[in-house]
Motif scaffolding. Structure first.
Motif, mmCIF file in Angstrom:
data_model
loop_
_atom_site.group_PDB
_atom_site.id
_atom_site.type_symbol
_atom_site.label_atom_id
_atom_site.label_comp_id
_atom_site.label_asym_id
_atom_site.label_seq_id
_atom_site.Cartn_x
_atom_site.Cartn_y
_atom_site.Cartn_z
ATOM 1 N N MET A 92 29.495 45.352 35.411
ATOM 2 C CA MET A 92 29.425 46.730 35.892
ATOM 3 C C MET A 92 28.225 46.133 37.482
ATOM 4 O O MET A 92 28.902 46.985 38.104
ATOM 5 N N ASN A 93 28.796 44.982 37.338
ATOM 6 C CA ASN A 93 28.096 44.239 39.052
ATOM 7 C C ASN A 93 29.650 44.400 39.227
ATOM 8 O O ASN A 93 29.335 43.930 40.571
ATOM 9 N N MET A 94 30.465 43.847 39.086
ATOM 10 C CA MET A 94 31.868 43.312 39.803
ATOM 11 C C MET A 94 32.340 44.324 39.949
ATOM 12 O O MET A 94 33.349 45.177 39.788
ATOM 13 N N GLY A 133 43.146 24.740 36.293
ATOM 14 C CA GLY A 133 43.017 25.790 35.085
ATOM 15 C C GLY A 133 41.981 25.932 35.647
ATOM 16 O O GLY A 133 40.796 25.553 36.036
ATOM 17 N N SER A 134 40.979 26.608 34.141
ATOM 18 C CA SER A 134 39.693 25.840 33.882
ATOM 19 C C SER A 134 39.359 26.390 32.445
ATOM 20 O O SER A 134 40.345 27.002 31.894
ATOM 21 N N ILE A 135 38.044 25.718 32.255
ATOM 22 C CA ILE A 135 37.989 25.386 30.770
ATOM 23 C C ILE A 135 37.620 27.590 30.672
ATOM 24 O O ILE A 135 38.064 28.042 30.110
ATOM 25 N N GLN A 141 34.355 33.303 30.508
ATOM 26 C CA GLN A 141 33.098 33.346 30.711
ATOM 27 C C GLN A 141 32.015 34.074 30.661
ATOM 28 O O GLN A 141 32.655 35.653 31.232
ATOM 29 N N TYR A 142 30.669 34.467 30.679
ATOM 30 C CA TYR A 142 30.117 35.602 30.441
ATOM 31 C C TYR A 142 30.225 35.610 32.234
ATOM 32 O O TYR A 142 29.539 34.868 32.780
ATOM 33 N N GLY A 143 29.987 36.787 32.788
ATOM 34 C CA GLY A 143 29.875 37.343 34.248
ATOM 35 C C GLY A 143 31.871 36.903 34.921
ATOM 36 O O GLY A 143 31.457 36.728 36.147
ATOM 37 N N ASN A 146 36.873 38.176 36.638
ATOM 38 C CA ASN A 146 38.049 37.942 37.825
ATOM 39 C C ASN A 146 37.884 36.237 37.527
ATOM 40 O O ASN A 146 39.872 36.625 37.522
ATOM 41 N N TYR A 147 37.210 35.606 37.744
ATOM 42 C CA TYR A 147 37.982 34.575 37.494
ATOM 43 C C TYR A 147 38.726 33.643 35.798
ATOM 44 O O TYR A 147 39.420 32.860 36.350
ATOM 45 N N ALA A 148 38.118 34.233 35.032
ATOM 46 C CA ALA A 148 38.630 33.996 33.594
ATOM 47 C C ALA A 148 39.806 34.497 33.416
ATOM 48 O O ALA A 148 41.024 33.935 32.427
ATOM 49 N N GLY A 178 36.182 21.673 32.956
ATOM 50 C CA GLY A 178 34.693 22.122 31.729
ATOM 51 C C GLY A 178 34.578 22.512 32.929
ATOM 52 O O GLY A 178 34.797 22.427 34.629
ATOM 53 N N TYR A 179 32.691 21.568 33.476
ATOM 54 C CA TYR A 179 31.415 22.418 34.152
ATOM 55 C C TYR A 179 31.745 20.820 34.665
ATOM 56 O O TYR A 179 31.215 19.954 34.276
ATOM 57 N N ILE A 180 31.705 20.504 36.442
ATOM 58 C CA ILE A 180 32.006 19.784 37.051
ATOM 59 C C ILE A 180 31.191 19.826 37.722
ATOM 60 O O ILE A 180 30.630 20.438 38.384
#
Ligand code: CAA
Length: 240
Positions: A92-94, A133-135, A141-143, A146-148, A178-180
């Motif tokens: 909605m905001n991106m 990459g990323s988890i 991930q909500y929000g 783009n990144y996902a 994951g979250y680092i």
């Protein structure tokens, strides 16, 4: 002769830890960075690792940057595509700019850097490429559409390029953190971060050094049978 390892976004956060770990493993490390001159200077003073400035989202700058590194330090035999940014927001905001900027840096950056180093690796019959990459590219991930999407793209890019490199001794793997505990994760609102942490079985954020260990493993001399893989290091949060 030590092999030259180039780490993009290699002066801060996870990239900094990767640069240091590869140096400790006897590699001749070169760190790329895009913007923060003060952090890069401090990094070089602390570690003795030389830093080169260019934007990995700029295709021509990648070709020129890699050529300069090769001329001054030797051919790049190990590439770690670590540089990445976030521009979080719900769809909605991106804006399209938020989408495009993340794709440009996080995904096109991998292409442009691989494009610059791959021919030489193939010719020399030896190379290691590790894409961070990323988890959130594995599970969304909500929000972060783009990144996902960019990180998920990195996982596909890795498997495709691995097939092209396999006959030439060039391995291509992804590492999905994951979250680092880095500045990027510190920018997540505290209440949201608490909820994320609660979903990590190990019960804490990861450390950059824990990612760097995995990168060093994938770049080792005896890692030649590991290609097209994704190594997930995330405290058990997301098991693929
Ligand atoms: N599930 C369901 N609802 C959620 C939610 C979730 N996971 N997260 C937020 N929401 C809800 C909020 O409660 C809020 O609801 P209300 O409107 O009813 O109050 C709504 O979504 C947020 O709406 P906003 O209009 O405020 O959303 P926004 O466009 O400003 O975006 C956000 C906010 C960016 C999503 C923010 O919540 C955020 O930063 N979330 C974390 C995103 C994240 O995890 N980023 C990872 C960064 S680290 C990284 O990327 C490294 C890595 O590889 C792991």
């Amino acid at each position: 002769m030590a092999r030259v390892a180039l780490v993009t976004g290699g002066t801060r956060g996870i990239g900094r830890a990767i640069s240091i770990e590869l140096k400790n493993q006897g590699r001749k490390v070169v760190a790329n960075y895009a913007g923060n001159d003060a952090a890069a200077r401090a990094f070089t003073e602390d570690t003795g690792i030389v830093a080169y400035k260019w934007d990995v989202g700029d295709h021509e700058a990648c070709q020129e940057g890699v050529a300069k590194v090769a001329a001054e330090q030797g051919p790049v035999e190990i590439l770690v595509n670590n540089a990445g940014i976030t521009r979080d927001g719900t769809i909605m905001n991106m804006t399209f700019d938020m989408w495009r900027e993340v794709m440009r840096v996080n995904l096109s950056g991998c292409f442009s850097m691989a494009k610059a180093v791959f021919p030489g690796m193939r010719e020399r019959r030896w190379g290691r490429i590790v894409n961070i990459g990323s988890i959130n590219g594995q599970g969304g991930q909500y929000g972060q559409v783009n990144y996902a999407a960019a990180k998920s793209g990195i996982h596909g890019f890795t498997k495709a390029l691995a097939q092209e490199g396999a006959r030439y001794g060039v391995t291509v793997n992804a590492l999905a953190p994951g979250y680092i505990d880095t500045d990027m994760v510190a920018a997540v609102p505290p209440d949201v971060l608490e909820k994320i942490k609660a979903r990590v079985p190990i019960g804490r954020l990861g450390r950059a050094e824990e990612i760097a260990r995995g990168v060093a493993f994938l770049c080792a001399e005896d890692a030649e049978f590991i290609t097209g893989s994704t190594l997930s290091i995330n405290g058990g949060q997301h098991m693929y």
